[in-house]
Design a protein around this motif. Structure first.
Motif, PDB file in Angstrom:
ATOM      1  N   GLY A   1      36.832  46.978 -16.600  1.00 17.88           N
ATOM      2  CA  GLY A   1      36.488  44.680 -17.103  1.00 17.88           C
ATOM      3  C   GLY A   1      35.121  45.176 -16.651  1.00 17.88           C
TER       4      GLY A   1
ATOM      5  N   ARG B   1      39.620  39.712 -25.043  1.00 14.96           N
ATOM      6  CA  ARG B   1      39.437  39.388 -24.056  1.00 14.96           C
ATOM      7  C   ARG B   1      38.531  39.118 -23.832  1.00 14.96           C
ATOM      8  NH1 ARG B   1      42.580  35.499 -21.361  1.00 14.96           N
ATOM      9  NH2 ARG B   1      45.244  36.178 -22.101  1.00 14.96           N
ATOM     10  N   ILE B   2      38.376  40.645 -23.190  1.00 17.60           N
ATOM     11  CA  ILE B   2      37.033  41.309 -23.021  1.00 17.60           C
ATOM     12  C   ILE B   2      36.534  41.244 -24.598  1.00 17.60           C
ATOM     13  CG2 ILE B   2      36.186  43.578 -22.025  1.00 17.60           C
ATOM     14  CD1 ILE B   2      36.820  41.918 -19.979  1.00 17.60           C
TER      15      ILE B   2
ATOM     16  N   GLN C   1      35.883  39.278 -26.445  1.00 16.01           N
ATOM     17  CA  GLN C   1      34.926  37.901 -26.792  1.00 16.01           C
ATOM     18  C   GLN C   1      33.896  37.781 -25.730  1.00 16.01           C
ATOM     19  OE1 GLN C   1      37.956  34.369 -25.361  1.00 16.01           O
ATOM     20  NE2 GLN C   1      36.229  33.846 -27.564  1.00 16.01           N
ATOM     21  N   ILE C   2      34.494  38.637 -24.646  1.00 12.68           N
ATOM     22  CA  ILE C   2      33.391  37.973 -23.212  1.00 12.68           C
ATOM     23  C   ILE C   2      32.078  38.736 -23.414  1.00 12.68           C
ATOM     24  CG2 ILE C   2      32.667  38.169 -20.792  1.00 12.68           C
ATOM     25  CD1 ILE C   2      35.760  37.813 -20.135  1.00 12.68           C
TER      26      ILE C   2
ATOM     27  N   SER D   1      48.162  32.823 -19.960  1.00 13.33           N
ATOM     28  CA  SER D   1      46.998  33.665 -20.650  1.00 13.33           C
ATOM     29  C   SER D   1      46.826  32.433 -21.584  1.00 13.33           C
ATOM     30  CB  SER D   1      47.909  35.329 -20.806  1.00 13.33           C
ATOM     31  OG  SER D   1      49.737  34.533 -21.275  1.00 13.33           O
TER      32      SER D   1
ATOM     33  N   GLY E   1      39.401  34.906 -21.954  1.00 17.52           N
ATOM     34  CA  GLY E   1      39.201  35.222 -20.650  1.00 17.52           C
ATOM     35  C   GLY E   1      37.295  34.686 -20.212  1.00 17.52           C
TER      36      GLY E   1
ATOM     37  N   TYR F   1      47.379  36.057 -15.094  1.00 14.06           N
ATOM     38  CA  TYR F   1      47.843  36.556 -16.225  1.00 14.06           C
ATOM     39  C   TYR F   1      46.508  36.335 -17.245  1.00 14.06           C
ATOM     40  CZ  TYR F   1      51.480  32.722 -15.082  1.00 14.06           C
ATOM     41  OH  TYR F   1      52.442  32.662 -13.820  1.00 14.06           O
ATOM     42  N   GLN F   2      45.091  36.304 -16.291  1.00 15.12           N
ATOM     43  CA  GLN F   2      44.196  37.050 -17.203  1.00 15.12           C
ATOM     44  C   GLN F   2      43.636  39.025 -17.494  1.00 15.12           C
ATOM     45  OE1 GLN F   2      41.939  35.188 -18.614  1.00 15.12           O
ATOM     46  NE2 GLN F   2      43.276  33.422 -18.818  1.00 15.12           N
TER      47      GLN F   2
ATOM     48  N   VAL G   1      38.923  40.696 -16.643  1.00 17.12           N
ATOM     49  CA  VAL G   1      38.557  39.647 -16.011  1.00 17.12           C
ATOM     50  C   VAL G   1      38.645  39.586 -14.684  1.00 17.12           C
ATOM     51  CG1 VAL G   1      38.832  37.629 -17.444  1.00 17.12           C
ATOM     52  CG2 VAL G   1      39.654  38.855 -18.378  1.00 17.12           C
TER      53      VAL G   1
END
Lengths: 375, 350
Positions: free
Chosen positions: A275, A305-306, A308-309, B261, B265, B291-292, B296
Motif C-alpha cells: 500500500g 480502500r487504497i 480512496q486514500i 472492515s 481505510g 480487517y483493514q 492500510v
C-alpha cells in the motif's frame, strides 16, 4: 496553507518551492520523492500539485469493460500476465459479435457511456472481426464511446494485416472506434522490459503508436505496470518519457499506474506491491506529470480502500463502474467486479472531494454536490 | 479557506509544542482533521520518540478456550450461548497443546480468548493459565479483559485485587485492555457487562499495574459512536496511564487500533493518527491488518503507528497485497516495515 504543508521536511522543501512556483520537477526530484520515508509529506505535496493544477473534482465514469478474447499470441512472452491463454486452452474464450452486442445493450440500459474493450493478440481472427464488432456495437448503442485496444494490439494488427499503424487506426475509426486504452506500456526501461516481457513490443514503439494516434486526433490513456522487479529510477524514467510525449502531443487524457498482481502468473513468487508503494507511485506521478489532467487510481487493482486514500495523494480519477473485469481477476484480484455509481460517489464524498461524472475525454456530465458524511 | 482548517492547524501546532489538547479541541480534530494533517502531526510525533524508525511486531496466535459467551454482541463472530449444540469448552491440557504447537511455529505470545459466562468453576481459569505456562514457559500468555474480570468478580464474589493476584500467581503474563466506550455505549449487550463502566475498567487497569501485568489498550471504533465518545475513550486511556505511571508501572504497552472492515481505510488512518496525538503517554501505537488489510496497516507507519501488532497465525484470510490473500508471517511483516523505510523489530511479548 494546510498544517501538513507547514511541516514539509527540509529535504523536500526545494520540491515544495517548485510546486508553488509551477516549476518542472527533474529526474533527481523524482528519485528523491521515490526514496523519501515521509509518505504523508509526499502525499501533501502531490495533493497541493493536484489542487493547483487541476482543481478539486474527482472524476469517475459509468463504463463497462468487455474483454473480447483471452487467446493471446504473446501468451508465453508476458511473464506478469494471468489472462492470456493458448488457442487450445479450455480456459480460452472468444466472444462472438452477437455476444458482445448483447452485453453492450444490457450495459447501455444501466447508463454506461463508455465501453472499454481489450483482448489478447488473437492469432486467427481476421481484421474484419474487430471492425465488425465495433460497428455492430456502435450501431446498437450509438451514444457510447468505444475505447478499444492497447498500442500492443494496434501494433499486432499492423504487422499481421500488413497495414501501416495510420491505416489500422483510420479503418478502426471509420468503423466507430473512439480512442485507445493505455495498456501494454508495462515498464519502458529495457532493463525491466527484458525481464518481465522479453521480446514484446518496446517502449519506444508504444510511444510511437500513441504519437501517431494523437496526430490523427485519437486520444489515449497511458499506463505503467509497477511492483515487480523495477527500481525507483525505472519508475521515474517511465513517467518522464510519458511527460515528454505529452509535451509533444497533448493527447494523453490520463495516466493510470497499474499494480502488478502476482497470482497465477509466471512471476507468482513475487509478493506484489504494498500500500505504501501504491500511494508513492500515485503521488510521484502527480508531481512529475505537470502536463496531465487526470491521474487515475484504478480501484480494481488498488482496492477501494487504497483508491480512496489515494485521493489525498494526488489522484483525481477513480475509473468507473467497470462491471466485468477479467484481466486482474484472472490474476487473483479479490476486489468486486462492479462498483455501483452510488458507491463511487459515496467513496469520493467520504474523502471530502467532489465527484464529477465524466465522459471518455473528461467532459463533465454531472457534478454531485458534496454532502458531509455523518460521523 | 475553511475556518476549521486553520483551527486544526492551531491545535496540531500546539500538540507538536508538547501541549495536550482540550476535550473540545480533541473532538474538533476527530471531526474535522484531514488525513494529511492528522497523519503529518502523528508521524512527526513518532519520529521524535522513535528516531531510529523501529517498528515492532510479534508472532502470535489467538486460541479460543471456549466459544460460550453470554452477551452475544453483534460485532463478535463465532460465540454461542452455553445451550447451543456448537458450544465447546476445552480442557487446559487441550489449550496447552495448541499453545505448544503455536510455539513450535514461532509464536512467542498466545492470546487466550473465551467469553463472559457464569457456569465454570473459578479454578478453571487459573488452571488454564498454569497448564499453558507449564507446557510453554517461554511463551507470553495474555488473557482476560476488564469486562471479564468484572464478570468474574460478580460470579465468584472475589475482589478485583484477588482475581488479578490469583491469575498472576497462576502465571498470567499480560492482559487485554478490552472495551471501548463505543462498545459500551452503543452495544447494549456489552454495556450490560459493567454496571459502572469507567470506574470498573479503571480499577482493573490499575490492579494490573499494581501486579505489574502489562496490558494492550485496544481502540475499537466504527459502531456508530460519536466523536465525543471516541475522544472520551482516548482521554480515559491517557488518564489511567498517567496514574499507572505515577504508581511506577505504565501499564499500557501498546495502543492497538482496530475496527471492522466496514470502516474505510481513510477513516482508519485518521483515527490511528488521532490516537497517537491524544495519547502521547502510551509508548507504541499499533496498526492492525486483520480487517483493514496489510496495505492500510502499512501506510499507517508514517501516520502515527510504530508497531504492526501480531501476526495472528490462526487467521489465514488476510489481504496481504493486491490479489494475494493468506496468513501473515514474520517475513511478510518485515517486508512491509522495510518497504516503509523502517526497521523491523520483532518483539516477544507486550
Amino acid at each position: 496553507m494546510s498544517f501538513a504543508l507547514s511541516r514539509i521536511p527540509r529535504d523536500l522543501m526545494p520540491i515544495y518551492e517548485k510546486v508553488m512556483t509551477d516549476q518542472r520537477l527533474t529526474f533527481e526530484d523524482g528519485l528523491k520523492l521515490m526514496e523519501s520515508d515521509n509518505l504523508f509529506a509526499v502525499g501533501a505535496l502531490a495533493d497541493l500539485a493536484r489542487h493547483r493544477r487541476v482543481g478539486d473534482y474527482v472524476y469517475f465514469i459509468n463504463n463497462a469493460h468487455i474483454n473480447y478474447s483471452n487467446i493471446c499470441a504473446l501468451r508465453n512472452v508476458c511473464r506478469f500476465c494471468a489472462f492470456g491463454k493458448d488457442r487450445n486452452d479450455p480456459a480460452g474464450y472468444t466472444y462472438t459479435i452477437e455476444q458482445m452486442v448483447e452485453k453492450a445493450k444490457a450495459y447501455a440500459r444501466l447508463g454506461v457511456t463508455e465501453f472499454h474493450m481489450v483482448g489478447g493478440l488473437h492469432p486467427d481472427m481476421p481484421f474484419s472481426y474487430y471492425t465488425d464488432f465495433i460497428s455492430a456495437i456502435k450501431q446498437a448503442v450509438p451514444h457510447a464511446h468505444l475505447k478499444c485496444f492497447t498500442a500492443v494490439e494496434i501494433d499486432y494488427f499492423s504487422r499481421k494485416f500488413r497495414m501501416s499503424v495510420e491505416e489500422v487506426l483510420l479503418r478502426l475509426r471509420e468503423a466507430g472506434h473512439g480512442s485507445l486504452t493505455g495498456g501494454g506500456a508495462e515498464m519502458f526501461h529495457p532493463e525491466v522490459h527484458n525481464r518481465i516481457c522479453p521480446g514484446k513490443m518496446s517502449g519506444d514503439r508504444y510511444l510511437e503508436i500513441h504519437r501517431i494516434a494523437h496526430r490523427l486526433g485519437i486520444p489515449t490513456t497511458c499506463t505503467m505496470m509497477y511492483g515487480h522487479v523495477e527500481e525507483p529510477r525505472h519508475v521515474v524514467d517511465h513517467i518522464l518519457r510519458l511527460r515528454d510525449l505529452q509535451d509533444e502531443t497533448g493527447g494523453e487524457t490520463a495516466f493510470i499506474p497499474l499494480a502488478f498482481h502476482p497470482t497465477n502468473t509466471r512471476m507468482s513468487h513475487l509478493p506484489g506491491p504494498t500500500g505504501w508503494y501504491d500511494l508513492k507511485i500515485i503521488a510521484v506521478a502527480r508531481l512529475l506529470l505537470d502536463n496531465f489532467k487526470a491521474i487515475k487510481s484504478y480501484w480494481i487493482m488498488l482496492s477501494p480502500r487504497i483508491a480512496q486514500i489515494s485521493l489525498h495523494f494526488g489522484a483525481n480519477d477513480i475509473d468507473g463502474t467497470v462491471r466485468e473485469e477479467k484481466i486482474y481477476h484472472f490474476a487473483g484480484a479479490t476486489t468486486p467486479m462492479l462498483q455501483e455509481k452510488e458507491e463511487l460517489i459515496r467513496l469520493i464524498w467520504e474523502a471530502g472531494k467532489i465527484p464529477a461524472e465524466r465522459d471518455t475525454v473528461y467532459n463533465i456530465l454531472k457534478v454531485y454536490e458534496p454532502q458531509r458524511a455523518a460521523g | 479557506m475553511n475556518p476549521s482548517v486553520t483551527e486544526t492547524g492551531e491545535i496540531l501546532t500546539k500538540v507538536l509544542r508538547g501541549g495536550r489538547p482540550s476535550r473540545e479541541e480533541a473532538v474538533s480534530l476527530c471531526r474535522e482533521g484531514t488525513l494529511l494533517d492528522l497523519a503529518s502531526a502523528a508521524g512527526e510525533l513518532v519520529r521524535r520518540v522513535n528516531p531510529a524508525g523501529r517498528v515492532g511486531y510479534i508472532v502470535n496466535k489467538t486460541i479460543l478456550y471456549s466459544n460460550v459467551c453470554r452477551p452475544q454482541c453483534p460485532f463478535c463472530e463465532g460465540t454461542v450461548t452455553k445451550e447451543s449444540a456448537e458450544a465447546f469448552t476445552r480442557t487446559p491440557e487441550e489449550v496447552a497443546a495448541e499453545a505448544a504447537e503455536a510455539a513450535a511455529r514461532g509464536a512467542t505470545q498466545v492470546i487466550l480468548q473465551g467469553g463472559h459466562r457464569d457456569d465454570l468453576p473459578w479454578e478453571y481459569y487459573p488452571s488454564l493459565i498454569r497448564t499453558v505456562k507449564k507446557r510453554c514457559p517461554e511463551v507470553q500468555v495474555a488473557a482476560f479483559s476488564p469486562s471479564e474480570i468484572a464478570t468474574f468478580g460478580a460470579v465468584y464474589r472475589k475482589s478485583v485485587d484477588r482475581l488479578i493476584g490469583e491469575l498472576k500467581e497462576a502465571g498470567l503474563d499480560a492482559m487485554l485492555g478490552g472495551g471501548s466506550p463505543s462498545l459500551r455505549t452503543r452495544i447494549p449487550e456489552y454495556r450490560a457487562l459493567l454496571r459502572d463502566p469507567w470506574p470498573q475498567w479503571r480499577e482493573v487497569v490499575l490492579g494490573c499495574a499494581a501486579y505489574r501485568i502489562p496490558m494492550a489498550a485496544p481502540f475499537v471504533f466504527g459502531f456508530g459512536e460519536t466523536a465525543e465518545e471516541r475522544v472520551e475513550y482516548l482521554f480515559r486511556v491517557r488518564e489511567v496511564q498517567d496514574e499507572a505511571a505515577a504508581a511506577g508501572f505504565p501499564v499500557f504497552r501498546v495502543l492497538e487500533v482496530f475496527t471492522l472492515s466496514t470502516v474505510s481505510g481513510l477513516e482508519y488512518l485518521r483515527m490511528l493518527a488521532l490516537a497517537r496525538i491524544l495519547v502521547p503517554n502510551v509508548a507504541r501505537v499499533a496498526s492492525n491488518f486483520l480487517y483493514q488489510g496489510a496495505k492500510v496497516a502499512q501506510v499507517a507507519l508514517d501516520g502515527g503507528a510504530d508497531d504492526m501488532g501480531g501476526t495472528y497465525m490462526e487467521y489465514d484470510k488476510a489481504e496481504l497485497a493486491a490479489g494475494r490473500v493468506g496468513a501473515m508471517t514474520a517475513s511478510e511483516m518485515e517486508r512491509l516495515i522495510s518497504v516503509a523505510g523502517r526497521i523491523p523489530a520483532r518483539r516477544h511479548g507486550l
